[in-house]
Design a protein around this motif. Structure first.
Motif, PDB file in Angstrom:
ATOM      1  N   THR A 169      51.436  36.059  47.371  1.00 40.71           N
ATOM      2  CA  THR A 169      50.249  35.203  47.336  1.00 40.71           C
ATOM      3  C   THR A 169      49.763  34.929  48.747  1.00 40.71           C
ATOM      4  O   THR A 169      50.530  34.985  49.708  1.00 40.71           O
ATOM      5  N   SER A 170      48.461  34.620  48.862  1.00 36.04           N
ATOM      6  CA  SER A 170      47.869  34.249  50.141  1.00 36.04           C
ATOM      7  C   SER A 170      46.907  33.098  49.879  1.00 36.04           C
ATOM      8  O   SER A 170      45.936  33.260  49.146  1.00 36.04           O
ATOM      9  N   TYR A 171      47.212  31.931  50.442  1.00 38.05           N
ATOM     10  CA  TYR A 171      46.421  30.720  50.159  1.00 38.05           C
ATOM     11  C   TYR A 171      46.348  30.483  48.646  1.00 38.05           C
ATOM     12  O   TYR A 171      45.301  30.169  48.100  1.00 38.05           O
ATOM     13  N   SER A 172      47.472  30.699  47.960  1.00 37.76           N
ATOM     14  CA  SER A 172      47.596  30.536  46.503  1.00 37.76           C
ATOM     15  C   SER A 172      46.793  31.561  45.710  1.00 37.76           C
ATOM     16  O   SER A 172      46.648  31.430  44.500  1.00 37.76           O
ATOM     17  N   GLN A 173      46.261  32.582  46.354  1.00 33.72           N
ATOM     18  CA  GLN A 173      45.537  33.641  45.648  1.00 33.72           C
ATOM     19  C   GLN A 173      46.467  34.842  45.494  1.00 33.72           C
ATOM     20  O   GLN A 173      47.050  35.310  46.472  1.00 33.72           O
ATOM     21  N   ASN A 174      46.612  35.345  44.260  1.00 32.71           N
ATOM     22  CA  ASN A 174      47.467  36.498  44.020  1.00 32.71           C
ATOM     23  C   ASN A 174      46.893  37.725  44.738  1.00 32.71           C
ATOM     24  O   ASN A 174      45.731  38.075  44.555  1.00 32.71           O
ATOM     25  N   VAL A 175      47.694  38.369  45.558  1.00 37.06           N
ATOM     26  CA  VAL A 175      47.191  39.440  46.425  1.00 37.06           C
ATOM     27  C   VAL A 175      46.837  40.691  45.623  1.00 37.06           C
ATOM     28  O   VAL A 175      45.869  41.386  45.937  1.00 37.06           O
ATOM     29  N   LEU A 176      47.599  41.003  44.553  1.00 37.33           N
ATOM     30  CA  LEU A 176      47.258  42.182  43.746  1.00 37.33           C
ATOM     31  C   LEU A 176      45.914  41.976  43.042  1.00 37.33           C
ATOM     32  O   LEU A 176      45.060  42.866  43.044  1.00 37.33           O
TER      33      LEU A 176
END
Length: 520
Positions: free
Chosen positions: A329-336
């Motif tokens: 995750t990045s800033y609570s956003q799923n990277v996939l």
């Protein structure tokens, strides 16, 4: 006697024959007369019928002739009417042509007159320039006498003054050109981005790698620790993740940098808790099974992402790396999910610009693969990802797009800029990313601090969740032209000093107020 009888018989017979012939001739003559009368009657009837037919034919011929004449007259009138209309049109066209010819002649005369005036003005301007040069020379000599400055010193002062004037003029022109360019570019860019957003119908899912495992009761903590801590040591050894068992009620915290291992540890612990059998041998078996399941899930996730985007020919190892982003995750956003979204947006914008959609989607999907291993390899994730892509046979365009999406290398093609735009669009849209409150407040404070460090700034306000910085300057110190340079300098310093998702808009506001009071 007999002879007389025979003679009389012959004579009687002959007389009978003569009478018979006469009667027959009489009958024949009567029939001939009757036939002649019938023939004459038939001839008369034929004559009368022929006369009647001739009269009827004449009448019919006259009627046809009359009708044909009427039709001919009607066609003639229509043709004459059409010819008259065409004649009127031709006359109107001739009049229009005549008027245009007259206008052209008047324009030619006007142009000729203006040309003469222009020649006179040019001659006058040349004369004025000559006089102006003479006056400048005389003024230079007088200024040198009055000021006591040498020509070189005066020239240096003049150059400085001209440089300042040129800077102000350049700033004014830059502002005009930027406004015109931005207006046109914004319209085109907004249209493309709006089309991409409208056409992308993917659901937003912000998955998080859970680092806290809920327990059915606090008694389970003792079973997880085991006799003399053997169970917890076995879990940590098998998964490579630290288990923190503190005073948090009914919860165990998992700590580790590797998101895949952390997910293995989470699922293994959940299965052990549900099964109830917790001992070192059982722990090793469960962890191995979960690792196999996770490997399969990783590969399936990568293949599904490539399938959704219609991308083929990606190396199997690279597919697995893409699948590992499911647990990052990045800033609570799923990277996939973010990578798939960037791939779709890149493809849509590429289609709007007439570029290769499949290539753009491939770049979008692979742009963040470095984040899958950035906890294992030193360096920026963009450069790590570009090296991985190159290692597994991706083209130079894809490798460069991955490396340039955060400008670790300068963008070299329009595809690099597309990936940057789609990455920013996916990360900056509302709800996509979250920050901790402390980091959020610290970033706003840093933004205002950077802007306040510049000369002439009176107040700064970070608004729209830190995506816009409004800078109010003192009108006596900063001019309109200088505000253009100030906004650029602030934006450049923010890029150099801070790390932030998306983009930050810097707006410099200069206000001049004139106040006067009317008294009686």
């Amino acid at each position: 006697m007999n002879a007389y009888n025979i003679l009389f018989g012959i004579i009687g017979f002959m007389l009978g024959c003569v009478i018979a012939c006469w009667v027959k001739g009489r009958i024949i003559s009567q029939k001939l007369k009757s036939a002649e009368l019938e023939a004459s009657r038939l001839l008369e009837d034929a004559k009368r019928r022929s006369q009647t037919l001739i009269k009827e034919a004449k009448f019919e011929a006259k009627d046809r002739l009359f009708n044909m004449k009427s039709e001919f007259d009607a066609e003639t009138k229509e043709t004459q009417s059409e010819l008259k209309k065409k004649e009127r049109r031709l006359i109107q066209k001739e009049e229009s042509v005549d008027r245009k010819i007259e206008q052209l002649e008047r324009r030619d005369r006007e142009i000729f007159r203006k040309e003469k005036q222009l020649v006179k003005k040019v001659e006058h301007a040349e004369q004025s320039e000559t006089n102006y040069n003479k006056l400048i020379e005389e003024q230079k000599k007088q200024l040198e006498k009055i000021s006591g400055l040498a020509a070189g010193q005066a020239k240096e002062l003049l150059i400085r003054a001209m440089e300042n004037e040129a800077r102000h003029e350049a700033a004014r022109l830059i502002k005009i050109i930027e406004n015109e360019t931005k207006e046109q570019a914004d319209k085109k860019a907004k249209k493309i981005i709006a089309t991409a957003i409208q056409r992308y119908a993917g659901d937003f899912i912000a998955e998080r790698t859970v680092s806290v495992v809920q327990l059915p009761s606090d008694e389970m903590k003792g079973r997880i620790i085991g006799r003399e801590g053997r169970n917890i040591r076995a879990i940590e050894a098998a998964t490579g993740i630290d288990l923190i068992i503190d005073d948090t009620p009914e919860a165990v915290i998992l700590s580790g940098f590797n998101p895949v291992r952390r997910e293995v540890a989470r699922l293994s612990l959940l299965k052990l808790i549900s099964d109830g059998r917790i001992h070192p041998a059982r722990i090793e078996d469960v962890v191995k099974k979960i690792e196999q399941e996770i490997d399969l899930a990783i590969k399936e996730a990568g293949e599904q992402a490539a399938f959704d985007l219609g991308i083929h020919g990606i190396h199997n190892e690279l597919i697995k790396i893409v699948g590992r982003l499911k647990f990052r995750t990045s800033y609570s956003q799923n990277v996939l999910q973010h990578s798939v979204e960037v791939g779709f947006l890149c493809g849509i914008m590429a289609s709007e610009l007439g570029l290769n959609q499949k290539l753009a989607r491939r770049m979008g999907l692979l742009h963040d693969i470095g984040k899958a291993v950035d906890h294992e390899v030193e360096g920026p994730h963009a450069l790590i990802g570009s090296k991985l892509a190159k290692k597994f046979g991706e083209s130079t365009k894809v490798v460069d797009a991955i490396a340039a999406h955060h400008e670790d290398i300068p963008p070299g093609s329009v595809y690099d800029l597309l990936v940057q735009a789609a990455d920013g669009l996916s990360g900056a849209r509302p709800g996509a990313r979250k920050e901790l409150l402390e980091k959020y407040i610290k970033r706003l404070e840093d933004l205002e601090k950077i802007a306040n460090s510049f000369k002439g700034v009176s107040n700064t306000y970070a608004i729209q969740a830190g995506r816009e910085l409004r800078v109010i300057v003192e009108s006596e110190i900063i001019s309109d032209d200088e505000s253009v340079f100030l906004s650029k300098d602030i934006a450049k310093k923010i890029e150099e000093s801070l790390t932030f998702p998306g983009q930050i808009r810097v707006t410099v506001i200069r206000e001049t107020r004139a106040v006067e009071y009317a008294n009686k």
